[in-house]
Design an enzyme around this catalytic site. Structure first.
Site, short mmCIF file in Angstrom:
data_model
loop_
_atom_site.label_atom_id
_atom_site.label_comp_id
_atom_site.label_asym_id
_atom_site.label_seq_id
_atom_site.Cartn_x
_atom_site.Cartn_y
_atom_site.Cartn_z
N CYS A 17 1.02 -1.32 -0.10
CA CYS A 17 -0.17 -0.24 0.14
C CYS A 17 0.87 1.20 0.00
O CYS A 17 0.49 2.19 -0.80
CB CYS A 17 -0.95 -0.01 1.13
SG CYS A 17 -0.68 -1.15 2.56
N ARG A 28 6.96 -11.13 5.03
CA ARG A 28 6.62 -10.94 6.69
C ARG A 28 7.71 -11.85 7.32
O ARG A 28 7.59 -13.00 7.16
CB ARG A 28 5.36 -10.99 6.56
CG ARG A 28 4.82 -9.93 6.13
CD ARG A 28 2.92 -10.02 6.40
NE ARG A 28 2.29 -9.05 5.47
CZ ARG A 28 1.00 -8.88 5.34
NH1 ARG A 28 0.12 -9.78 6.00
NH2 ARG A 28 0.52 -7.83 4.51
N GLN A 42 0.72 -11.12 -3.33
CA GLN A 42 -0.78 -10.86 -3.10
C GLN A 42 -1.71 -10.56 -4.37
O GLN A 42 -0.70 -9.89 -5.27
CB GLN A 42 -0.85 -9.74 -2.21
CG GLN A 42 -0.48 -10.00 -0.76
CD GLN A 42 -0.68 -8.53 0.07
OE1 GLN A 42 0.09 -7.36 -0.27
NE2 GLN A 42 -1.25 -8.66 1.12
N ASP A 92 -3.14 -7.82 -5.10
CA ASP A 92 -3.38 -6.55 -4.20
C ASP A 92 -3.83 -5.41 -5.00
O ASP A 92 -3.10 -5.33 -6.39
CB ASP A 92 -1.96 -6.39 -3.48
CG ASP A 92 -2.39 -5.45 -2.11
OD1 ASP A 92 -3.44 -5.10 -1.94
OD2 ASP A 92 -1.19 -4.97 -1.77
N HIS A 138 -5.47 -1.11 -4.85
CA HIS A 138 -5.82 -0.07 -4.04
C HIS A 138 -6.45 0.94 -4.87
O HIS A 138 -6.14 1.20 -5.94
CB HIS A 138 -4.61 0.72 -3.38
CG HIS A 138 -3.98 -0.17 -2.36
ND1 HIS A 138 -2.89 -1.08 -2.75
CD2 HIS A 138 -4.09 -0.45 -1.04
CE1 HIS A 138 -2.45 -1.68 -1.68
NE2 HIS A 138 -3.24 -1.32 -0.86
N LYS A 160 -12.87 -3.15 8.00
CA LYS A 160 -12.81 -3.98 6.76
C LYS A 160 -13.93 -5.02 6.45
O LYS A 160 -14.33 -5.24 7.44
CB LYS A 160 -11.56 -4.97 6.65
CG LYS A 160 -11.38 -5.87 7.95
CD LYS A 160 -9.99 -6.28 7.89
CE LYS A 160 -9.60 -7.12 9.10
NZ LYS A 160 -8.23 -7.88 8.96
N HIS A 173 -8.25 -0.55 0.25
CA HIS A 173 -7.28 -1.67 0.24
C HIS A 173 -8.31 -2.77 -0.20
O HIS A 173 -9.18 -3.23 0.52
CB HIS A 173 -6.47 -2.00 1.40
CG HIS A 173 -5.78 -0.75 2.16
ND1 HIS A 173 -4.50 -0.52 1.85
CD2 HIS A 173 -6.29 0.39 2.43
CE1 HIS A 173 -4.19 0.45 2.72
NE2 HIS A 173 -5.14 1.10 3.03
#
Length: 666
Positions: free
Chosen positions: A357, A386, A404, A406, A408, A492, A538
């Site tokens: 992000c 991570r 991901q 992912d 945004h 979320k 997100h």
């Protein structure tokens, strides 16, 4: 004369009873059936022991086995305590630590006595039998309040060094409680518990495994034995659970991944996956599928750096909130001499990105953005790292390196609900393509968070409104709100998938964030000519490719639909004289885009059928001299009895239809 208090029941009726009356007394006054069935009580919303006296006016609801969630939590908590009691009775000198209830059972961490090694699977049957003996003894479970000093002294005198250490750290003056099992065993616990051990079914639990665990989760501390069990309200529930476990074991993605030659993991790269050709074929199919979905939905794909300066993570807030899970890197050239430290310790710090992000905000900030440019949807197949503890890693389900799906969405305030609603429709379509049903939850603000209450109010209401407009805030979709479960920067929505054997997996999410655009100074020029903050949504659908593939392996039990299968067909010969024809059939299938292999080995056909069935190949095309002469194949499909005879062109057409991804079918 005792002071009278007013107890209000769920039906609105009220009773005047003396202070000190227990919920068990009230259950008995209502009727003998309820007195027998009542397990605990909810007093002003708090679950308490049924024998704990009421001291003031209260709202009271009695908990029975029909209140399954509460009843299971109580039972599993009791099973954990009885496990610890049984271990200490059987193996004097064992020290106890803690043992909570879990989603399907319980565990307890113990330190084996010096006279023996750590506990093993071989110890479980005798411990189980001792637990049943304690349950059948129907020992009362009694709550007692103790002072901190008395509790420390009690543990120290008993040689319970772990318990004594923990008690010393408890706040002075706080009400501390222990629970007695009969008059001969106790444990420090806040409760609540059932009235006695006999309230449990002695046939409704099973000890399942033993693992190592460090005291307080620190590998520098003593290693303990963690004994796991599963616990239920009755034997029928236990048996059903054990059947599910057996089925889950057959579907274990780690075993199937090895059997099907999809991937492996090894110590040289803790928590990172080595994808084999067949496994990466699945990955590529998913990646292509997702790209088609996001292209059609108006996303723009980007790629961002793996490593960024720590100051960027400080500004975003992740350095303070998430640093323990980040891999940090000194920004310097390592010392190449044999002598001296490799790293000076004076360098600035950088970090491998744990999420995408902040980098997407930096892309958004390049150039001036107008209100007309919004919504701007940035998507990335983003590889992240991570720093998960070694003991927490689990196959593909929990890794250190992951990718991901992912994205945004940077949007105006007036666009939020429509964007979230569109995302709900996109997620719905994708999950149904994979055969999943799902429930949807709204995770609300946690206690520790960034942002104002007003912003959190708006964000939570926007997500809630979008789900309502999408028609998903219903019992059919398991709609539920989860207080305190949001991220530190945003509430979320969560999608919880249900797989083929009824397990749930939290996968997709969308979060409405006003914090990060503020912290990283993202802005656009509004219709009024002034600067405004965008809202940042997100969102992810697969979550991570690694975990989603693991879920798919277990959902399908390795029997992927043809469009996802690494090998979609194998052409197998009955006799070597048909080798040339088999190669001709293979070539036609390859020309049609089918992932096909041929098996020309000098083995009996039944052996080949069995081997390719174990490899989960969807279709086996068997050819011999008759098939070669007639231009046909005999198709054996995975999971079906018998075979179908058809021409090569008919087989090609069949496989093309089945190999077409669901989003490309007419």
């Amino acid at each position: 004369m005792s002071e009278m208090i007013r107890v209000t029941l769920p039906d609105g009726s009220a009773r005047e009873v003396p202070s000190g009356t227990t919920p068990a007394d009230i259950a008995a006054a209502i009727g003998p059936g309820l007195a027998k069935a009542a397990l605990a009580a909810r007093v002003d919303g708090e679950v308490r022991d049924i024998m704990r006296p009421l001291e003031s006016d209260a709202q009271l609801a009695l908990i029975t086995a029909k209140d399954e969630a509460d009843a299971l939590e109580l039972a599993r908590h009791d099973y954990a305590h009885i496990l610890a009691e049984a271990v200490q009775a059987l193996f004097p000198g064992t020290q106890i630590t803690f043992g909570p209830a879990t989603d399907d059972g319980f565990y307890y961490d113990v330190m084996a006595p010096a006279s023996r090694g750590p506990f093993t699977l071989d110890d479980l049957p005798v411990i189980e039998e001792k637990m049943r003996e304690i349950i059948r003894a129907d020992k009362p479970l009694r709550r007692e309040v103790m002072s901190r000093d008395a509790l420390i002294a009690t543990w120290a005198a008993a040689g319970e060094s772990f318990k004594a250490e923990w008690a010393r750290e408890l706040p002075d003056g706080e009400e501390l409680t222990v629970y007695w099992s009969g008059d001969d065993w106790m444990d420090m616990c806040r409760g609540p518990h059932l009235a006695s051990t006999g309230k449990l079914d002695p046939q409704a639990f099973k000890l399942t495994r033993v693992a190592g665990a460090y005291w307080r989760g620190d590998q520098n501390n003593a290693q303990l034995s963690r004994i796991y069990g599963t616990g239920w309200l009755n034997k029928k529930q236990l048996d059903a659970h054990l059947v599910r476990l057996e089925e889950a074991a057959k579907r274990d993605h780690r075993r199937l991944g090895q059997d099907m030659d999809l991937f492996h993991l090894q110590q040289e790269a803790h928590g990172s996956v080595f994808w084999h050709p067949h496994g990466f074929t699945i990955w590529r199919q998913l990646e292509s599928y997702m790209r088609r979905a996001i292209d059609a939905a108006g996303y723009q794909e980007v790629k961002t750096p793996q490593v960024m300066d720590a100051r960027q993570w400080e500004q975003s807030g992740h350095w303070g909130k998430y640093r323990e899970n980040m891999f940090v890197i000194p920004d310097e050239v390592p010392n190449t001499e044999d002598e001296g430290p490799v790293i000076s310790g004076n360098a600035d710090w950088m970090a491998l990105k744990p999420m995408n992000c902040p980098a997407h905000v930096l892309i958004f900030r390049q150039g001036i953005k107008s209100y007309r440019d919004l919504p701007l949807r940035l998507y990335e197949h983003g590889c992240c790292h991570r720093n998960e503890p070694h003991g927490a890693l689990h196959g593909l389900m929990r890794v250190r390196q992951f990718t991901q799906d992912d994205a945004h969405i940077f949007c105006r305030e007036d666009q939020i609900v429509a964007e979230v609603q569109d995302f709900c429709a996109l997620a719905d379509r994708i999950y149904k393509d994979f055969g999943f049903t799902y429930s949807i939850k709204l995770a609300l603000r946690p206690e520790k968070r960034f942002g104002s209450d007003a912003d959190w109010d708006k964000a939570e209401n926007e997500l809630r409104d979008a789900v309502v407009r999408a028609g998903l805030a219903t019992e059919e979709y398991g709609w539920e709100e989860l207080p305190g479960e949001g991220a530190f920067y945003a509430p979320k929505l969560e999608w919880h998938l249900t797989d083929a054997i009824g397990r749930t997996w939290q996968v997709g999410t969308i979060q409405s964030d006003r914090v990060l655009p503020e912290r990283l100074d993202a802005s656009y020029v509004g219709e009024d000519g002034a600067r405004h903050r965008p809202v940042m949504l997100h969102r992810a659908i697969f979550g991570s490719y690694e975990r989603f593939i693991g879920i798919l392996i277990e959902h399908y039990a390795g029997r992927f639909p043809v469009w996802l299968a690494p090998v979609q067909a194998v052409v197998a010969t009955i006799v070597s004289d048909a080798d040339g024809y088999a190669e001709h059939v293979e070539a036609k299938l390859k020309a049609a885009g089918i992932r096909v292999e041929s098996d020309l080995r000098n083995e009996k056909i039944n052996y080949k059928v069995r081997e390719h069935s174990l490899a989960k190949v969807p279709h086996l095309l068997v050819v011999g001299m008759r098939e070669a002469e007639e231009g046909k194949v005999a198709i054996r499909s995975l999971g079906s009895e018998g075979q179908r005879i058809m021409t090569v062109d008919e087989a090609v057409a069949l496989l093309i239809a089945e190999a077409t991804p669901p989003d490309l079918r007419a």
